[in-house]
Structures are given as C-alpha cells and as structure tokens.
Design a protein around this motif. Structure first.
Motif, PDB file in Angstrom:
ATOM      1  N   LYS A   1       0.932  -1.280  -0.020  1.00 40.61           N
ATOM      2  CA  LYS A   1       0.015  -0.109  -0.133  1.00 40.61           C
ATOM      3  C   LYS A   1       0.811   1.279  -0.024  1.00 40.61           C
ATOM      4  O   LYS A   1       0.463   2.191  -0.514  1.00 40.61           O
ATOM      5  CB  LYS A   1      -0.982  -0.016   1.221  1.00 40.61           C
ATOM      6  CG  LYS A   1      -2.054  -0.996   1.149  1.00 40.61           C
ATOM      7  CD  LYS A   1      -2.856  -1.091   2.349  1.00 40.61           C
ATOM      8  CE  LYS A   1      -4.053  -2.121   2.203  1.00 40.61           C
ATOM      9  NZ  LYS A   1      -4.877  -2.186   3.283  1.00 40.61           N
ATOM     10  N   GLY A   2       1.886   1.240   0.686  1.00 44.43           N
ATOM     11  CA  GLY A   2       2.908   2.604   0.823  1.00 44.43           C
ATOM     12  C   GLY A   2       3.363   2.718  -0.738  1.00 44.43           C
ATOM     13  O   GLY A   2       3.643   3.840  -1.127  1.00 44.43           O
ATOM     14  N   GLU A   3       3.860   1.751  -1.279  1.00 46.49           N
ATOM     15  CA  GLU A   3       4.593   1.831  -2.691  1.00 46.49           C
ATOM     16  C   GLU A   3       3.402   2.162  -3.471  1.00 46.49           C
ATOM     17  O   GLU A   3       3.847   2.826  -4.645  1.00 46.49           O
ATOM     18  CB  GLU A   3       5.083   0.516  -2.913  1.00 46.49           C
ATOM     19  CG  GLU A   3       6.493   0.167  -2.224  1.00 46.49           C
ATOM     20  CD  GLU A   3       6.680  -1.381  -2.287  1.00 46.49           C
ATOM     21  OE1 GLU A   3       7.866  -1.573  -2.051  1.00 46.49           O
ATOM     22  OE2 GLU A   3       5.999  -2.278  -2.964  1.00 46.49           O
ATOM     23  N   GLU A   4       2.265   1.702  -3.552  1.00 45.10           N
ATOM     24  CA  GLU A   4       0.916   2.176  -4.440  1.00 45.10           C
ATOM     25  C   GLU A   4       0.804   3.690  -4.293  1.00 45.10           C
ATOM     26  O   GLU A   4       0.723   4.232  -5.452  1.00 45.10           O
ATOM     27  CB  GLU A   4      -0.099   1.363  -4.042  1.00 45.10           C
ATOM     28  CG  GLU A   4      -1.300   1.821  -4.920  1.00 45.10           C
ATOM     29  CD  GLU A   4      -2.431   0.736  -4.760  1.00 45.10           C
ATOM     30  OE1 GLU A   4      -3.505   0.786  -5.295  1.00 45.10           O
ATOM     31  OE2 GLU A   4      -2.707   0.114  -3.694  1.00 45.10           O
ATOM     32  N   LYS A   5       0.977   4.295  -3.014  1.00 47.28           N
ATOM     33  CA  LYS A   5       0.887   5.661  -2.789  1.00 47.28           C
ATOM     34  C   LYS A   5       1.726   6.354  -3.676  1.00 47.28           C
ATOM     35  O   LYS A   5       1.635   7.471  -4.296  1.00 47.28           O
ATOM     36  CB  LYS A   5       0.568   6.042  -1.267  1.00 47.28           C
ATOM     37  CG  LYS A   5      -0.609   5.489  -0.707  1.00 47.28           C
ATOM     38  CD  LYS A   5      -0.708   5.892   0.718  1.00 47.28           C
ATOM     39  CE  LYS A   5      -2.108   5.296   1.477  1.00 47.28           C
ATOM     40  NZ  LYS A   5      -1.814   5.823   2.861  1.00 47.28           N
TER      41      LYS A   5
ATOM     42  N   GLN B   1       8.365   1.217   6.814  1.00 46.32           N
ATOM     43  CA  GLN B   1       8.628   1.050   8.424  1.00 46.32           C
ATOM     44  C   GLN B   1       9.787  -0.147   8.349  1.00 46.32           C
ATOM     45  O   GLN B   1       9.525  -1.289   7.865  1.00 46.32           O
ATOM     46  CB  GLN B   1       7.265   0.627   8.927  1.00 46.32           C
ATOM     47  CG  GLN B   1       6.532   1.719   9.093  1.00 46.32           C
ATOM     48  CD  GLN B   1       6.890   3.071   9.733  1.00 46.32           C
ATOM     49  OE1 GLN B   1       7.545   3.011  10.647  1.00 46.32           O
ATOM     50  NE2 GLN B   1       6.383   4.357   9.564  1.00 46.32           N
ATOM     51  N   GLY B   2      10.705   0.067   9.141  1.00 45.69           N
ATOM     52  CA  GLY B   2      11.740  -1.056   9.464  1.00 45.69           C
ATOM     53  C   GLY B   2      12.609  -1.283   8.159  1.00 45.69           C
ATOM     54  O   GLY B   2      13.034  -2.378   8.276  1.00 45.69           O
ATOM     55  N   HIS B   3      12.773  -0.256   7.547  1.00 45.23           N
ATOM     56  CA  HIS B   3      13.778  -0.379   6.444  1.00 45.23           C
ATOM     57  C   HIS B   3      15.159  -0.763   6.595  1.00 45.23           C
ATOM     58  O   HIS B   3      15.738  -1.041   5.936  1.00 45.23           O
ATOM     59  CB  HIS B   3      13.548   0.840   5.345  1.00 45.23           C
ATOM     60  CG  HIS B   3      14.052   1.983   5.927  1.00 45.23           C
ATOM     61  ND1 HIS B   3      13.245   2.764   6.698  1.00 45.23           N
ATOM     62  CD2 HIS B   3      15.286   2.576   5.804  1.00 45.23           C
ATOM     63  CE1 HIS B   3      13.504   3.994   7.053  1.00 45.23           C
ATOM     64  NE2 HIS B   3      14.996   4.016   6.582  1.00 45.23           N
ATOM     65  N   HIS B   4      15.440  -0.418   8.039  1.00 50.33           N
ATOM     66  CA  HIS B   4      17.035  -0.626   8.284  1.00 50.33           C
ATOM     67  C   HIS B   4      17.174  -2.155   8.955  1.00 50.33           C
ATOM     68  O   HIS B   4      18.190  -2.051   9.544  1.00 50.33           O
ATOM     69  CB  HIS B   4      17.293   0.667   9.283  1.00 50.33           C
ATOM     70  CG  HIS B   4      17.538   1.849   8.649  1.00 50.33           C
ATOM     71  ND1 HIS B   4      18.353   1.953   7.389  1.00 50.33           N
ATOM     72  CD2 HIS B   4      17.139   3.261   8.793  1.00 50.33           C
ATOM     73  CE1 HIS B   4      18.627   3.176   6.843  1.00 50.33           C
ATOM     74  NE2 HIS B   4      17.668   3.882   7.859  1.00 50.33           N
ATOM     75  N   GLN B   5      16.180  -2.775   9.178  1.00 53.69           N
ATOM     76  CA  GLN B   5      16.348  -3.921   9.827  1.00 53.69           C
ATOM     77  C   GLN B   5      16.971  -5.128   8.969  1.00 53.69           C
ATOM     78  O   GLN B   5      16.907  -5.142   7.743  1.00 53.69           O
ATOM     79  CB  GLN B   5      14.816  -4.627  10.113  1.00 53.69           C
ATOM     80  CG  GLN B   5      13.844  -3.558  11.180  1.00 53.69           C
ATOM     81  CD  GLN B   5      12.699  -4.187  11.461  1.00 53.69           C
ATOM     82  OE1 GLN B   5      12.272  -5.311  10.670  1.00 53.69           O
ATOM     83  NE2 GLN B   5      11.934  -3.468  12.146  1.00 53.69           N
TER      84      GLN B   5
ATOM     85  N   VAL C   1      12.661   7.735  -0.758  1.00 53.35           N
ATOM     86  CA  VAL C   1      11.545   8.376  -0.337  1.00 53.35           C
ATOM     87  C   VAL C   1      11.068   7.544   0.804  1.00 53.35           C
ATOM     88  O   VAL C   1      11.274   6.243   0.969  1.00 53.35           O
ATOM     89  CB  VAL C   1      10.428   8.647  -1.080  1.00 53.35           C
ATOM     90  CG1 VAL C   1      10.693   9.506  -2.513  1.00 53.35           C
ATOM     91  CG2 VAL C   1       9.924   7.172  -1.646  1.00 53.35           C
ATOM     92  N   PHE C   2      10.662   8.037   2.057  1.00 54.21           N
ATOM     93  CA  PHE C   2      10.052   7.565   3.117  1.00 54.21           C
ATOM     94  C   PHE C   2       8.655   7.389   3.476  1.00 54.21           C
ATOM     95  O   PHE C   2       7.986   8.230   2.913  1.00 54.21           O
ATOM     96  CB  PHE C   2      11.055   8.086   4.431  1.00 54.21           C
ATOM     97  CG  PHE C   2      12.353   8.056   4.003  1.00 54.21           C
ATOM     98  CD1 PHE C   2      13.211   7.076   4.492  1.00 54.21           C
ATOM     99  CD2 PHE C   2      13.169   9.127   3.127  1.00 54.21           C
ATOM    100  CE1 PHE C   2      14.621   6.891   4.536  1.00 54.21           C
ATOM    101  CE2 PHE C   2      14.446   8.864   3.158  1.00 54.21           C
ATOM    102  CZ  PHE C   2      15.276   7.721   3.671  1.00 54.21           C
ATOM    103  N   ALA C   3       8.286   6.599   4.367  1.00 60.10           N
ATOM    104  CA  ALA C   3       6.718   6.675   4.809  1.00 60.10           C
ATOM    105  C   ALA C   3       6.463   7.842   5.498  1.00 60.10           C
ATOM    106  O   ALA C   3       7.346   8.333   6.269  1.00 60.10           O
ATOM    107  CB  ALA C   3       6.706   5.435   5.904  1.00 60.10           C
ATOM    108  N   GLY C   4       5.460   8.412   4.961  1.00 58.56           N
ATOM    109  CA  GLY C   4       5.186   9.894   5.508  1.00 58.56           C
ATOM    110  C   GLY C   4       5.545  10.974   4.673  1.00 58.56           C
ATOM    111  O   GLY C   4       4.860  11.949   4.618  1.00 58.56           O
TER     112      GLY C   4
END
Length: 243
Positions: free
Chosen positions: A113-117, A181-185, A209-212
């Motif tokens: 959903k985030g990538e879709e936005k 979220q959690g992209h550095h895990q 680009v980041f969430a938000g």
C-alpha cells in the motif's frame, strides 16, 4: 587376536602411522563430499536465477560491520536437503514442470500500500518534469544493468529497485527506493548499498523516499536526483526548449 595386529601392537609407531593415514584419508573424502554438495547447491541456485555471488574482498563502500550472507552450515544444510531427493545435478525443464504441476500458485500484489501511494504520486510528477519518460516498478537490476565480470553481474542480478524511471528510448535514468517502516532491519541497508553503488557506476540516479513523505517531498527528491544524474546535461531537451 590375529598376528598382524599383535605385530602392530609391538611396534606402536607403525600403528600410529596407519591411524594417521586413515584419519587423513577420511578427512580428504569428507572435504571432497562437502565440496560436491556445495557445488550441487550452487548449480540449483543458478538454475533458478537465485544465485548471488558475494563480494570476496569486503562489503561495498560505506558499509560498516560484518558482511551478511549464508554461513557454511546453512549452505551445507540446504545442499544436503537438495541431494536427499536423489538428484545430483541441475533440474531440467521436465523436472521443473513436474515441480510446478505439483504445486499450487496464487497471485500476489506487485506493490504494497505504501508503494502504491508513491506510484500514484510519482507518475504525474515524472510526466511534468520529463514528458515521454515512464515509471516501471519492481525492476530487476539484471534486466537494466550489465557488468564487465560474471561475479559482479551475479551480485546485482536478483536485486530489484522499487521504481525505475526510463527515458523515451527505455534507457534507465533514475531509481527511486521506497523505505517503509523497518527499512533498516536485517541486511536491508547492505542490499541498498550494493544497489546504490551499482547504479552510481552505471550513471543512473538514485533517490529514497520514506513513509510519510507527501507529493511535495517526492517531487523534490525526483528533481534533485534528476539534476544529479545530469539529465539536462546529457540530453539538453529542456535547455533547447528554453533557448
């Protein structure tokens, strides 16, 4: 007790020598068998397009800490599981077809959903900045980059970028990664470092680009990466229109 054994007991140095030779032969056979298991495992990964050659001289520039990768124990375990099926080579097309026919498949989303936005906001931004450019999603780097060595190509072949901007001639120009979220895990940062360096060496821009982030932040990232990639210097389309 056989006389041969008694003779060896009387001469312990011979007995020790024989035991040493036997141990050496056993270790040699075990190493050879382990190597064969690893080679069969590697051949299977290559046949599936999943093989990624790890850099042998350290991690990419900028990466700190141990380089992530499968341990020898994990490699041997997977190789043993592969050979347990009674096969010792690369599965041919008939084997692959039988495997597929015995499994159930279902479609899954290409983007979360985030990538879709991000895609919904990215397409009009690109159309405004560079008419004629297109946005592709989940693109394998092996399809858009080439390398001067097989090892280097295998390193990036199975890696993907979330969004790839291509010009009117379908040449890759800019890659955009969405960091949710959690992209550095886990090893995510290391994988991103590999992709970023390969794209940089190929002259392809890279942005994150980041969430938000909203459309305004996304537009700023795209414009900045385009300028850094020398879009106007390379093609001069918009400069020519302004002159």
């Amino acid at each position: 007790m056989p006389p041969e054994i008694l003779a060896l007991i009387d001469k312990p140095i011979y007995l020790i020598a024989i035991l040493f030779v036997g141990a050496f032969v056993g270790m040699t056979i075990e190493q050879f068998t382990a190597k064969q298991r690893r080679e069969a495992w590697k051949a299977r990964k290559k046949a599936r397009g999943e093989w990624v050659e790890r850099p042998r001289k350290g991690a990419p520039p900028g990466w700190r800490g141990p380089w992530p990768g499968p341990t020898m124990r994990e490699v041997s375990a997977e190789a043993d599981a592969f050979l347990a099926g009674g096969r010792s080579g690369v599965p041919d097309a008939a084997d692959q077809l039988r495997t597929v026919m015995g499994a159930q498949f279902k479609p899954k989303r290409l983007l979360n959903k985030g990538e879709e936005k991000v895609l919904a906001a990215l397409e009009p931004i690109v159309a405004k900045l560079e008419p004629g450019w297109r946005v592709w999603t989940q693109v394998s780097l092996g399809e858009v980059l080439d390398a001067d060595s097989v090892e280097a190509f295998n390193t990036i072949n199975a890696k993907r970028v979330d969004f790839l901007l291509v010009d009117a001639q379908q040449r890759p120009r800019v890659a955009i990664e969405y960091q949710g979220q959690g992209h550095h895990q886990g090893p995510a940062a290391a994988r991103d470092a590999v992709k970023r360096e390969a794209l940089r060496r190929a002259g392809v821009g890279y942005g994150e680009v980041f969430a938000g982030d909203g459309p305004q932040e996304l537009a700023q990232v795209v414009a900045r990466v385009m300028a850094g990639a020398g879009v106007e210097r390379t093609f001069g389309v918009r400069n020519a229109e302004r002159s």
